[in-house]
Each structure stands twice: as structure tokens, then as C-alpha cells.
Design a protein around this motif. Structure first.
Motif, PDB file in Angstrom:
ATOM      1  N   TRP A   1       0.831  -1.219   0.000  1.00  0.00           N
ATOM      2  CA  TRP A   1       0.000   0.000   0.000  1.00  0.00           C
ATOM      3  C   TRP A   1       0.861   1.263   0.000  1.00  0.00           C
ATOM      4  O   TRP A   1       0.396   2.334  -0.394  1.00  0.00           O
ATOM      5  N   PHE A   2       2.109   1.156   0.425  1.00  0.00           N
ATOM      6  CA  PHE A   2       3.001   2.323   0.467  1.00  0.00           C
ATOM      7  C   PHE A   2       3.103   3.026  -0.889  1.00  0.00           C
ATOM      8  O   PHE A   2       3.379   4.217  -0.957  1.00  0.00           O
TER       9      PHE A   2
ATOM     10  N   PHE B   1      -1.264   8.240   0.648  1.00  0.00           N
ATOM     11  CA  PHE B   1      -1.390   9.700   0.580  1.00  0.00           C
ATOM     12  C   PHE B   1      -0.085  10.359   0.146  1.00  0.00           C
ATOM     13  O   PHE B   1      -0.058  11.265  -0.654  1.00  0.00           O
ATOM     14  N   ILE B   2       1.043   9.879   0.683  1.00  0.00           N
ATOM     15  CA  ILE B   2       2.340  10.485   0.427  1.00  0.00           C
ATOM     16  C   ILE B   2       3.400   9.381   0.518  1.00  0.00           C
ATOM     17  O   ILE B   2       3.209   8.408   1.243  1.00  0.00           O
ATOM     18  N   GLY B   3       4.481   9.535  -0.230  1.00  0.00           N
ATOM     19  CA  GLY B   3       5.476   8.473  -0.293  1.00  0.00           C
ATOM     20  C   GLY B   3       6.619   8.633   0.686  1.00  0.00           C
ATOM     21  O   GLY B   3       6.424   8.664   1.904  1.00  0.00           O
ATOM     22  N   ALA B   4       7.841   8.755   0.151  1.00  0.00           N
ATOM     23  CA  ALA B   4       9.035   8.821   1.001  1.00  0.00           C
ATOM     24  C   ALA B   4       8.990   9.997   1.973  1.00  0.00           C
ATOM     25  O   ALA B   4       9.467   9.908   3.099  1.00  0.00           O
ATOM     26  N   MET B   5       8.360  11.082   1.550  1.00  0.00           N
ATOM     27  CA  MET B   5       8.298  12.270   2.412  1.00  0.00           C
ATOM     28  C   MET B   5       7.437  12.012   3.655  1.00  0.00           C
ATOM     29  O   MET B   5       7.708  12.554   4.730  1.00  0.00           O
ATOM     30  N   GLY B   6       6.416  11.172   3.514  1.00  0.00           N
ATOM     31  CA  GLY B   6       5.579  10.838   4.663  1.00  0.00           C
ATOM     32  C   GLY B   6       6.133   9.671   5.455  1.00  0.00           C
ATOM     33  O   GLY B   6       6.011   9.622   6.679  1.00  0.00           O
ATOM     34  N   ASP B   7       6.745   8.727   4.748  1.00  0.00           N
ATOM     35  CA  ASP B   7       7.299   7.541   5.390  1.00  0.00           C
ATOM     36  C   ASP B   7       8.562   7.892   6.176  1.00  0.00           C
ATOM     37  O   ASP B   7       8.728   7.488   7.328  1.00  0.00           O
ATOM     38  N   LEU B   8       9.456   8.656   5.559  1.00  0.00           N
ATOM     39  CA  LEU B   8      10.765   8.945   6.146  1.00  0.00           C
ATOM     40  C   LEU B   8      10.950  10.421   6.499  1.00  0.00           C
ATOM     41  O   LEU B   8      11.502  10.751   7.543  1.00  0.00           O
ATOM     42  N   GLY B   9      10.490  11.309   5.615  1.00  0.00           N
ATOM     43  CA  GLY B   9      10.703  12.752   5.815  1.00  0.00           C
ATOM     44  C   GLY B   9      10.082  13.272   7.097  1.00  0.00           C
ATOM     45  O   GLY B   9      10.668  14.120   7.779  1.00  0.00           O
TER      46      GLY B   9
ATOM     47  N   SER C   1      10.871   9.101  -9.135  1.00  0.00           N
ATOM     48  CA  SER C   1      11.884   8.845 -10.156  1.00  0.00           C
ATOM     49  C   SER C   1      12.347   7.394 -10.223  1.00  0.00           C
ATOM     50  O   SER C   1      12.658   6.890 -11.286  1.00  0.00           O
ATOM     51  N   SER C   2      12.375   6.690  -9.090  1.00  0.00           N
ATOM     52  CA  SER C   2      12.964   5.350  -9.108  1.00  0.00           C
ATOM     53  C   SER C   2      11.935   4.217  -9.075  1.00  0.00           C
ATOM     54  O   SER C   2      12.246   3.104  -9.464  1.00  0.00           O
ATOM     55  N   LYS C   3      10.719   4.484  -8.581  1.00  0.00           N
ATOM     56  CA  LYS C   3       9.724   3.423  -8.403  1.00  0.00           C
ATOM     57  C   LYS C   3       8.693   3.446  -9.541  1.00  0.00           C
ATOM     58  O   LYS C   3       7.865   4.344  -9.609  1.00  0.00           O
TER      59      LYS C   3
ATOM     60  N   ALA D   1       4.862   3.119  -8.425  1.00  0.00           N
ATOM     61  CA  ALA D   1       4.352   4.054  -7.420  1.00  0.00           C
ATOM     62  C   ALA D   1       3.657   5.256  -8.046  1.00  0.00           C
ATOM     63  O   ALA D   1       4.083   5.752  -9.089  1.00  0.00           O
ATOM     64  N   ASP D   2       2.582   5.728  -7.384  1.00  0.00           N
ATOM     65  CA  ASP D   2       2.022   7.023  -7.770  1.00  0.00           C
ATOM     66  C   ASP D   2       2.159   8.019  -6.618  1.00  0.00           C
ATOM     67  O   ASP D   2       1.403   8.966  -6.479  1.00  0.00           O
ATOM     68  N   VAL D   3       3.181   7.764  -5.777  1.00  0.00           N
ATOM     69  CA  VAL D   3       3.578   8.706  -4.725  1.00  0.00           C
ATOM     70  C   VAL D   3       5.068   9.013  -4.893  1.00  0.00           C
ATOM     71  O   VAL D   3       5.759   8.334  -5.650  1.00  0.00           O
ATOM     72  N   ASP D   4       5.545  10.016  -4.181  1.00  0.00           N
ATOM     73  CA  ASP D   4       6.949  10.421  -4.295  1.00  0.00           C
ATOM     74  C   ASP D   4       7.892   9.347  -3.766  1.00  0.00           C
ATOM     75  O   ASP D   4       7.581   8.645  -2.812  1.00  0.00           O
ATOM     76  N   ASP D   5       9.068   9.239  -4.408  1.00  0.00           N
ATOM     77  CA  ASP D   5      10.103   8.354  -3.867  1.00  0.00           C
ATOM     78  C   ASP D   5      11.394   9.109  -3.549  1.00  0.00           C
ATOM     79  O   ASP D   5      12.313   8.551  -2.974  1.00  0.00           O
ATOM     80  N   SER D   6      11.444  10.388  -3.911  1.00  0.00           N
ATOM     81  CA  SER D   6      12.595  11.228  -3.562  1.00  0.00           C
ATOM     82  C   SER D   6      12.123  12.653  -3.315  1.00  0.00           C
ATOM     83  O   SER D   6      11.341  13.198  -4.103  1.00  0.00           O
ATOM     84  N   ALA D   7      12.588  13.232  -2.222  1.00  0.00           N
ATOM     85  CA  ALA D   7      12.220  14.610  -1.910  1.00  0.00           C
ATOM     86  C   ALA D   7      13.409  15.315  -1.280  1.00  0.00           C
ATOM     87  O   ALA D   7      14.144  14.726  -0.491  1.00  0.00           O
ATOM     88  N   VAL D   8      13.608  16.575  -1.652  1.00  0.00           N
ATOM     89  CA  VAL D   8      14.617  17.410  -1.014  1.00  0.00           C
ATOM     90  C   VAL D   8      13.954  18.730  -0.642  1.00  0.00           C
ATOM     91  O   VAL D   8      13.303  19.372  -1.479  1.00  0.00           O
TER      92      VAL D   8
END
Length: 341
Positions: free
Chosen positions: A169-170, A177-185, A210-212, A215-222
Motif C-alpha cells: 500500500w506504500f 497519501f504520500i510516499g518517502a516524504m511521509g514515510d521517512l521525511g 523517479s525510481s519506483k 508508485a504514484d507517490v513520491d520516492d525522492s524529496a529534497v
């Protein structure tokens, strides 16, 4: 004193590797119920922990014997299940991010107050010994005026960790709802607020997929962040760090630079302006490698707060402040503007 009775809703990896084993190790609680929509999965944990298996969280919450509920579901259900649990008179430990909007988070906070129950958000990075020492050193003025920071949290992605692998589901926006930014950020927005002792007031962000491919959520955020007193820095969150997990934070001050989890042995290193270096071996941080999941301290601190009737170690309002930085980062990416928090 009789043991507090615990239920865990959502039997995925975070429940399997953190919540359930940590409750099982705490002598002041007893796991009495587990819930998951996947019957095979919930039955496995019910057998392991000698608990009642539920496939409906509503039925579980009707059980008046339950004192504490851990909400370990996909992100989009965090708020609704937490609110229902608080209304049912349970203390709630909710996984991060606590909600998918400010309004949802505020409802959780209101319900906790109305019910007179504890609400804690599972931001475990605050409890890492190196991070606690860093906060103490900064409070004491060891670094002098703080100028800047950079922090990262990245690994190869949830497929290595989630029970559903690449079908997790991630990766689905309607559930995550949100990808790496919600999981890790969001872990890092919480950590930085905690260590710096300041609130963020402005954020600019680039949030990409960019990498997944699945996925239809973010996988990289700065993100570029600014605190109320003008400390500026960057936060990176990513599911595309394929070789090795990065969980480091560096704080730059007038008297010294402080490096956290940047060295495999010394989890805190201070490099002073005069060339002196002080190293602390304070142990590592829980990683997403199986076996790196024990003793996050989240469960023990939550149980202690309930028994002693102390303030929640990471309250709903603290969780909301950390979430708002993430929500503002999303807004910045969409509007291509700096957002005031």
C-alpha cells in the motif's frame, strides 16, 4: 497493579517488528487483541501472542477490556481509526504520519482531549541516544549559535520491508497519501524540531517520483527549511538509496559541527573550531533491516506515561507540527513557491 490490556490494529511489518514484540517485552501490559483485514495474517499473530483475532476494528473497539490501541494501518486510516478508538475510551499510539491533513490531525487532538486519553505519535527518532545527547549539547550552548544543518533519511524502499513487498500500500496514493516524504521525511521534520528546539517557518521543496515504476507517490524529496531564528538547512527523504541506508544529520554552529549517525561506530561526533574532536559511542538507530527493530523505546515510554499519568512523550500537537512541515513541502512542490508554515 493489573496489566494494561493492549490491542494492535494493522498487522503489517511495523506491528510485527516493533509494536507487538515491544509490547510483549513490557511487563506492565498484556496483548489481548490483534486486528487485520487479512485473516491469515491476523490469525498468525493471534496464535503467537495468545490474543483474540479481529478482522473488523469496530468490533475490536467494542471490547471494553482494551485500554490501549496501536494504530499500524495504511496512512489514510490513521486518523479515522484513532478517532474511533479515542471515542471508545482507549489510549492511542498512532504510527506516523499521524494523518493526511491538518484537519484530520486536529480532530485526533480534540478527541484525545475530550476523552481524557493519551494520544502519542510514534516518532521514535527522538529517543535515539545520540539524538537525545545532541539536543542536550545544543541546549547547553556547546555549538554556540546554530547556523545550518543537513539531514537525510533514505533506503531502498518499502518493498524490502513491507509484508506485501512490491504490491505494498506504500506505493498507492489513495492509501499512502504520500510516499518517502511521509514515510521517512516526517521522521526527520520531527527530529530536527526536537534537536534544534525551534519551529520551522518556511519550506521550499522538490518532490519527485523517479525510481519506483510501480508508485504514484513520491520516492525522492529534497526540502530547504528555515526556522524561526533563521537556522537554514536541507532535508532529504528517499526510497532510492539502494546501496545503504542513510539516517544522518549534521548541525553546523559557531563553535562546532555536530555529526549524528554519520559514522558506523561513533553515533555522535563533535568537531570543534579549534580542531578538537570528541566522539561518543551511544549505539545506533533502529534500521529497516530485520533484526534492527527492537527497543525503539516508543512503547515503553507510552506505557510509562499512561501509568504515571504524564504528558504523552510525543503528543498529537507535536505530531501535527511535524506533519505540517511535510504538508507545506508538498504545497511548495505543487506551487513552485516557498511556503510559510
Amino acid at each position: 497493579m493489573s496489566k494494561l490490556k493492549v490491542a494492535v490494529i494493522g498487522c503489517g511489518s511495523i506491528a510485527k517488528h516493533r509494536h507487538l514484540p515491544e509490547y510483549a517485552q513490557n511487563k506492565q501490559v498484556e496483548i489481548v487483541a490483534v486486528c487485520d483485514i487479512v485473516e491469515e495474517r491476523v490469525n498468525e499473530f493471534a496464535t503467537k501472542y495468545d490474543a483474540i483475532a479481529y478482522t473488523s476494528y469496530e468490533e475490536l473497539l467494542a471490547n471494553q477490556d482494551i485500554d490501549i490501541v496501536s494504530v499500524c494501518t495504511p496512512n489514510y486510516l490513521h486518523a479515522s481509526i484513532s478517532v474511533a478508538a479515542l471515542k471508545a475510551g482507549k489510549h492511542v499510539l498512532c504510527e506516523k504520519p499521524m494523518a493526511t491533513s491538518k484537519e484530520e490531525a486536529e480532530e485526533m487532538i480534540r478527541e484525545a482531549e475530550a476523552a481524557g486519553k493519551k494520544l502519542m505519535i510514534a516518532h521514535n527518532q527522538r529517543f535515539v541516544p545520540a539524538h537525545q545527547k545532541a539536543r542536550e549539547l545544543i541546549e547547553k550552548g556547546e555549538l554556540g549559535k546554530l547556523y545550518s544543518f543537513r539531514s537525510a533519511f533514505g533506503h531502498g524502499g518499502p518493498e524490502r520491508w513491507s509484508v506485501d513487498g512490491k504490491d505494498s500500500w506504500f506505493f498507492r496514493k489513495e492509501e499512502a497519501f504520500i510516499g518517502a516524504m511521509g514515510d521517512l521525511g516526517v521522521h526527520k521534520t520531527d527530529l530536527l524540531r526536537y534537536i534544534l528546539g525551534e519551529e520551522f517557518v518556511e519550506v521550499g521543496a522538490f518532490v519527485e517520483t523517479s525510481s519506483k515504476k510501480n508508485a504514484d507517490v513520491d520516492d525522492s524529496a529534497v526540502c530547504v527549511l528555515k526556522t524561526e531564528n533563521g537556522i537554514i538547512g536541507t532535508l532529504a527523504a528517499s526510497w532510492s538509496y539502494v546501496a545503504k541506508e542513510d539516517n544522518s544529520t549534521i548541525i553546523y554552529g559557531e563553535k562546532a559541527t555536530l555529526r549524528l549517525l554519520d559514522d558506523p561506530i561513533n553515533s555522535l561526533v563533535i568537531q570543534y573550531i579549534d580542531g578538537a574532536v570528541v566522539k561518543y559511542e551511544l549505539g545506533g538507530i533502529q534500521t529497516n533491516d530485520i533484526g534492527g527493530q527492537s527497543s525503539s523505546q516508543v512503547i515503553d515510554k507510552f506505557v510509562h506515561a499512561i501509568i504515571q499519568n504524564e504528558e504523552s512523550p510525543v503528543s498529537g500537537s507535536e505530531g501535527l507540527k511535524s506533519l505540517q512541515v511535510v504538508l507545506s513541502a508538498l504545497e511548495s512542490n505543487e506551487t513552485k513557491r516557498i511556503v510559510t508554515i
